[in-house]
Motif scaffolding. Sequence first.
Motif, mmCIF file in Angstrom:
data_model
loop_
_atom_site.group_PDB
_atom_site.id
_atom_site.type_symbol
_atom_site.label_atom_id
_atom_site.label_comp_id
_atom_site.label_asym_id
_atom_site.label_seq_id
_atom_site.Cartn_x
_atom_site.Cartn_y
_atom_site.Cartn_z
ATOM 1 N N PRO A 1 17.312 64.023 -12.225
ATOM 2 C CA PRO A 1 16.084 63.230 -12.315
ATOM 3 C C PRO A 1 16.077 62.386 -13.583
ATOM 4 C CG PRO A 1 15.595 65.524 -11.784
ATOM 5 C CD PRO A 1 17.046 65.461 -12.160
ATOM 6 N N PRO A 2 15.388 61.232 -13.547
ATOM 7 C CA PRO A 2 15.352 60.363 -14.721
ATOM 8 C C PRO A 2 14.795 61.074 -15.948
ATOM 9 C CG PRO A 2 14.500 59.228 -12.786
ATOM 10 C CD PRO A 2 14.696 60.652 -12.396
ATOM 11 N N THR A 3 15.384 60.804 -17.098
ATOM 12 C CA THR A 3 14.907 61.379 -18.355
ATOM 13 C C THR A 3 14.446 60.290 -19.318
ATOM 14 O OG1 THR A 3 17.162 61.357 -19.268
ATOM 15 C CG2 THR A 3 16.433 63.376 -18.152
ATOM 16 N N LEU A 4 14.288 59.059 -18.815
ATOM 17 C CA LEU A 4 13.833 57.939 -19.626
ATOM 18 C C LEU A 4 13.008 57.019 -18.744
ATOM 19 C CD1 LEU A 4 13.979 56.132 -22.212
ATOM 20 C CD2 LEU A 4 16.062 55.144 -21.225
ATOM 21 N N ALA A 5 11.854 56.586 -19.248
ATOM 22 C CA ALA A 5 10.995 55.692 -18.477
ATOM 23 C C ALA A 5 10.274 54.740 -19.418
ATOM 24 C CB ALA A 5 9.979 56.496 -17.663
ATOM 25 N N GLY B 1 4.456 49.561 -19.267
ATOM 26 C CA GLY B 1 4.052 48.239 -19.707
ATOM 27 C C GLY B 1 4.250 48.031 -21.200
ATOM 28 N N ILE B 2 3.675 48.938 -22.021
ATOM 29 C CA ILE B 2 3.845 48.844 -23.472
ATOM 30 C C ILE B 2 4.076 50.231 -24.078
ATOM 31 C CG2 ILE B 2 2.572 46.689 -23.796
ATOM 32 C CD1 ILE B 2 0.086 48.331 -24.467
ATOM 33 N N HIS B 3 4.595 51.139 -23.289
ATOM 34 C CA HIS B 3 4.905 52.469 -23.807
ATOM 35 C C HIS B 3 6.199 52.972 -23.190
ATOM 36 C CE1 HIS B 3 3.208 53.736 -19.951
ATOM 37 N NE2 HIS B 3 3.555 54.978 -20.192
ATOM 38 N N THR B 4 6.770 53.982 -23.812
ATOM 39 C CA THR B 4 8.046 54.544 -23.378
ATOM 40 C C THR B 4 7.966 56.065 -23.456
ATOM 41 O OG1 THR B 4 9.129 52.635 -24.390
ATOM 42 C CG2 THR B 4 10.549 54.449 -23.714
ATOM 43 N N CYS B 5 8.634 56.725 -22.537
ATOM 44 C CA CYS B 5 8.729 58.183 -22.559
ATOM 45 C C CYS B 5 10.183 58.586 -22.332
ATOM 46 C CB CYS B 5 7.861 58.820 -21.475
ATOM 47 S SG CYS B 5 6.083 58.554 -21.670
ATOM 48 N N ALA B 6 10.585 59.690 -22.950
ATOM 49 C CA ALA B 6 11.954 60.155 -22.788
ATOM 50 C C ALA B 6 12.045 61.632 -23.120
ATOM 51 C CB ALA B 6 12.903 59.368 -23.698
ATOM 52 N N GLU B 7 13.090 62.253 -22.593
ATOM 53 C CA GLU B 7 13.401 63.639 -22.929
ATOM 54 C C GLU B 7 14.309 63.604 -24.156
ATOM 55 O OE1 GLU B 7 14.462 67.499 -23.349
ATOM 56 O OE2 GLU B 7 15.989 65.991 -22.946
ATOM 57 N N LEU B 8 13.791 64.076 -25.287
ATOM 58 C CA LEU B 8 14.521 64.083 -26.559
ATOM 59 C C LEU B 8 14.528 65.504 -27.119
ATOM 60 C CD1 LEU B 8 12.911 60.858 -28.059
ATOM 61 C CD2 LEU B 8 15.211 61.056 -27.070
ATOM 62 N N GLY B 9 15.080 66.410 -26.339
ATOM 63 C CA GLY B 9 14.964 67.830 -26.672
ATOM 64 C C GLY B 9 13.673 68.388 -26.139
ATOM 65 N N ILE C 1 9.972 62.146 -15.381
ATOM 66 C CA ILE C 1 8.827 61.358 -15.822
ATOM 67 C C ILE C 1 8.943 59.939 -15.292
ATOM 68 C CG2 ILE C 1 9.686 60.379 -17.981
ATOM 69 C CD1 ILE C 1 7.088 61.601 -19.283
ATOM 70 N N ALA C 2 7.790 59.274 -15.109
ATOM 71 C CA ALA C 2 7.742 57.880 -14.664
ATOM 72 C C ALA C 2 6.619 57.185 -15.414
ATOM 73 C CB ALA C 2 7.497 57.802 -13.157
ATOM 74 N N ALA C 3 6.890 55.990 -15.925
ATOM 75 C CA ALA C 3 5.905 55.246 -16.706
ATOM 76 C C ALA C 3 5.455 54.011 -15.944
ATOM 77 C CB ALA C 3 6.496 54.843 -18.057
ATOM 78 N N GLY C 4 4.132 53.858 -15.809
ATOM 79 C CA GLY C 4 3.574 52.687 -15.150
ATOM 80 C C GLY C 4 3.050 51.687 -16.161
ATOM 81 N N GLY C 5 2.165 50.810 -15.725
ATOM 82 C CA GLY C 5 1.616 49.809 -16.626
ATOM 83 C C GLY C 5 0.916 50.430 -17.815
ATOM 84 N N VAL C 6 -0.103 51.243 -17.534
ATOM 85 C CA VAL C 6 -0.830 51.948 -18.600
ATOM 86 C C VAL C 6 -1.100 53.394 -18.190
ATOM 87 C CG1 VAL C 6 -1.880 50.012 -19.813
ATOM 88 C CG2 VAL C 6 -2.941 50.836 -17.717
ATOM 89 N N HIS C 7 -0.195 53.956 -17.412
ATOM 90 C CA HIS C 7 -0.309 55.369 -17.051
ATOM 91 C C HIS C 7 1.091 55.961 -16.962
ATOM 92 C CE1 HIS C 7 0.762 53.956 -13.014
ATOM 93 N NE2 HIS C 7 0.873 55.213 -12.609
ATOM 94 N N THR C 8 1.137 57.289 -16.949
ATOM 95 C CA THR C 8 2.403 58.004 -16.894
ATOM 96 C C THR C 8 2.247 59.197 -15.961
ATOM 97 O OG1 THR C 8 2.681 57.429 -19.223
ATOM 98 C CG2 THR C 8 4.244 59.004 -18.307
ATOM 99 N N CYS C 9 3.273 59.513 -15.228
ATOM 100 C CA CYS C 9 3.268 60.686 -14.361
ATOM 101 C C CYS C 9 4.594 61.418 -14.481
ATOM 102 C CB CYS C 9 3.054 60.300 -12.900
ATOM 103 S SG CYS C 9 1.414 59.664 -12.496
ATOM 104 N N GLY C 10 4.570 62.704 -14.244
ATOM 105 C CA GLY C 10 5.772 63.511 -14.213
ATOM 106 C C GLY C 10 5.645 64.579 -13.152
ATOM 107 N N LEU C 11 6.702 65.351 -12.991
ATOM 108 C CA LEU C 11 6.689 66.472 -12.053
ATOM 109 C C LEU C 11 6.862 67.765 -12.827
ATOM 110 C CD1 LEU C 11 8.940 65.154 -9.127
ATOM 111 C CD2 LEU C 11 6.439 65.105 -9.309
#
Length: 202
Positions: free
Chosen positions: A57-61, A64-72, A95-105
């Motif tokens: 599964p993706p570990t980087l997303a 719009g103006i934010h970023t999420c990632a698995e960094l440990g 994790i998945a990043a949208g315009g101004v929201h974020t979702c994960g499983l």
Amino acid sequence: MPQVLILCSCLMMLGGCAGSLRFDDDDDQVDDDDQVDDDDDQVDDDDDDDQVDPVEPPTLAAGGIHTCAELGAWKCWGGNGSGQADRPEVELTTIAAGGVHTCGLDPAGFPVCWGDNDWGQLDAPEVELAAIVAGSWHTCGLDPDGWPVCWGIHISGEIDPPAGVGPFVEISAGGSHTCGRLAGGGVVCWGSNASGQCNVPE
């Protein structure tokens, strides 16, 4: 068949999205040693054509103006005007990043969302998902059998997958449209087609 990587990235006036999914679709593979019984037309190995197994599964997303990632541990940074970078203290597998929201499983496959909810993009159904992607104001996932589940903004039909079409092995969300790859290899898109983004070439 080899792994397939889909990347979708878009920028809009008020938001953007990025989603990436990889799946192994090995349902049609048969080992050289497999034998077919002419009497019952069955292959020795169990072959479930409807099963979709997500791999890595993706570990980087990037949203719009934010970023999420698995960094440990999962971390989000950047624009946080709607709380899209305030990750809740829950365990996530992707994790998945949208315009101004974020979702994960979560580990059980249930969606967890945070950030802006003006269009219901956080109102995830209580269903198990094998993958999740986020558009500007909508979110979609695939259930374990490869059928799409979408929620959020409903202006352009981006959360309305075509009835009876599927299962899918990949899904990707754009600004106001969504596309999926069928188990047979074809691509189907739904939602806004203002720029021809749903006109899949033949």
